[in-house]
Design a protein around this motif. Structure first.
Motif, PDB file in Angstrom:
ATOM      1  N   SER A  22     102.071  51.036 -39.538  1.00  0.00           N
ATOM      2  CA  SER A  22     101.780  50.287 -38.693  1.00  0.00           C
ATOM      3  C   SER A  22     101.218  51.498 -37.692  1.00  0.00           C
ATOM      4  O   SER A  22     101.636  52.256 -37.332  1.00  0.00           O
ATOM      5  N   LEU A  23     100.354  50.511 -36.868  1.00  0.00           N
ATOM      6  CA  LEU A  23      99.978  51.416 -35.406  1.00  0.00           C
ATOM      7  C   LEU A  23      99.746  50.498 -34.397  1.00  0.00           C
ATOM      8  O   LEU A  23      99.506  49.342 -34.518  1.00  0.00           O
ATOM      9  N   GLU A  24     100.214  51.182 -33.198  1.00  0.00           N
ATOM     10  CA  GLU A  24     100.268  50.332 -31.943  1.00  0.00           C
ATOM     11  C   GLU A  24      99.626  50.961 -30.981  1.00  0.00           C
ATOM     12  O   GLU A  24      99.667  52.354 -30.757  1.00  0.00           O
ATOM     13  N   ARG A  25      98.940  50.137 -29.973  1.00  0.00           N
ATOM     14  CA  ARG A  25      98.040  50.868 -28.823  1.00  0.00           C
ATOM     15  C   ARG A  25      98.073  49.768 -27.931  1.00  0.00           C
ATOM     16  O   ARG A  25      97.846  48.817 -28.120  1.00  0.00           O
ATOM     17  N   PHE A  26      98.331  50.312 -26.519  1.00  0.00           N
ATOM     18  CA  PHE A  26      98.392  49.594 -25.363  1.00  0.00           C
ATOM     19  C   PHE A  26      97.198  50.140 -24.433  1.00  0.00           C
ATOM     20  O   PHE A  26      96.902  51.157 -24.320  1.00  0.00           O
ATOM     21  N   VAL A  27      96.393  49.120 -23.936  1.00  0.00           N
ATOM     22  CA  VAL A  27      95.376  49.448 -23.200  1.00  0.00           C
ATOM     23  C   VAL A  27      95.625  48.741 -21.559  1.00  0.00           C
ATOM     24  O   VAL A  27      95.887  47.510 -21.568  1.00  0.00           O
ATOM     25  N   LYS A  28      95.814  49.554 -20.566  1.00  0.00           N
ATOM     26  CA  LYS A  28      96.358  49.240 -19.278  1.00  0.00           C
ATOM     27  C   LYS A  28      95.057  48.666 -18.584  1.00  0.00           C
ATOM     28  O   LYS A  28      93.911  48.820 -18.788  1.00  0.00           O
ATOM     29  N   GLY A  29      95.295  47.572 -17.565  1.00  0.00           N
ATOM     30  CA  GLY A  29      94.264  47.079 -16.738  1.00  0.00           C
ATOM     31  C   GLY A  29      93.973  45.842 -16.989  1.00  0.00           C
ATOM     32  O   GLY A  29      94.417  45.188 -17.641  1.00  0.00           O
ATOM     33  N   GLU A  30      92.824  45.331 -16.603  1.00  0.00           N
ATOM     34  CA  GLU A  30      92.358  44.058 -16.635  1.00  0.00           C
ATOM     35  C   GLU A  30      91.421  43.802 -17.678  1.00  0.00           C
ATOM     36  O   GLU A  30      90.969  42.803 -17.965  1.00  0.00           O
ATOM     37  N   GLY A  31      91.003  44.842 -18.412  1.00  0.00           N
ATOM     38  CA  GLY A  31      90.091  44.538 -19.681  1.00  0.00           C
ATOM     39  C   GLY A  31      88.839  44.703 -19.245  1.00  0.00           C
ATOM     40  O   GLY A  31      88.159  44.965 -18.073  1.00  0.00           O
TER      41      GLY A  31
END
Length: 130
Positions: A22-31
């Motif tokens: 499994s891999l996990e990634r979080f992108v901060k901000g409004e997109g």
């Protein structure tokens, strides 16, 4: 003795070099939120979950938010859909399970909130290879 050490070293290297399930990634901000998803293994199926956190003080959090999901295939085929993400202060929601891509390879997932909820910190994707 050296032979035993060499064999143990080779076993440890083989086990340590395996691809994570499994891999996990979080992108901060409004997109928009962009994720690279490797679905090259033709023998696997994949599961995907979204997660986020809503940081608001004294405001009501809506029950759900629409998100537009766009998948770009390795050959640039575009697949889009609108789904609804349940909301709370902390969100972990299943998105798709048992995905077997029509085209193996590296896909790009782009997610946008047409009306982002107040306090949205970003968006995360968990992908699991089964």
């Amino acid at each position: 003795m050296n032979r035993v050490v060499v064999i143990l070293t080779m076993i440890l290297l083989a086990v340590g070099c395996q691809e994570p399930r499994s891999l996990e990634r979080f992108v901060k901000g409004e997109g928009p939120y962009r994720f690279i998803v490797d679905m090259s293994d033709t023998l696997a199926v994949y599961d995907f979950d979204f997660y986020t956190r809503i940081d608001v003080h004294g405001a009501d959090i809506p029950a759900q938010a629409a998100i537009d999901v766009c998948w770009l295939s390795p050959s640039a085929l575009e697949l889009t859909e609108r789904v609804y993400l349940p909301l709370a202060r902390e969100v972990y929601a299943p998105y798709r399970a048992g995905v077997s891509p029509s085209e193996p390879g590296v896909w790009i997932l782009i997610v946008t909130f047409p009306s982002p909820p107040e306090g949205l910190t970003g968006l995360g994707l968990v992908s699991r290879k089964n």
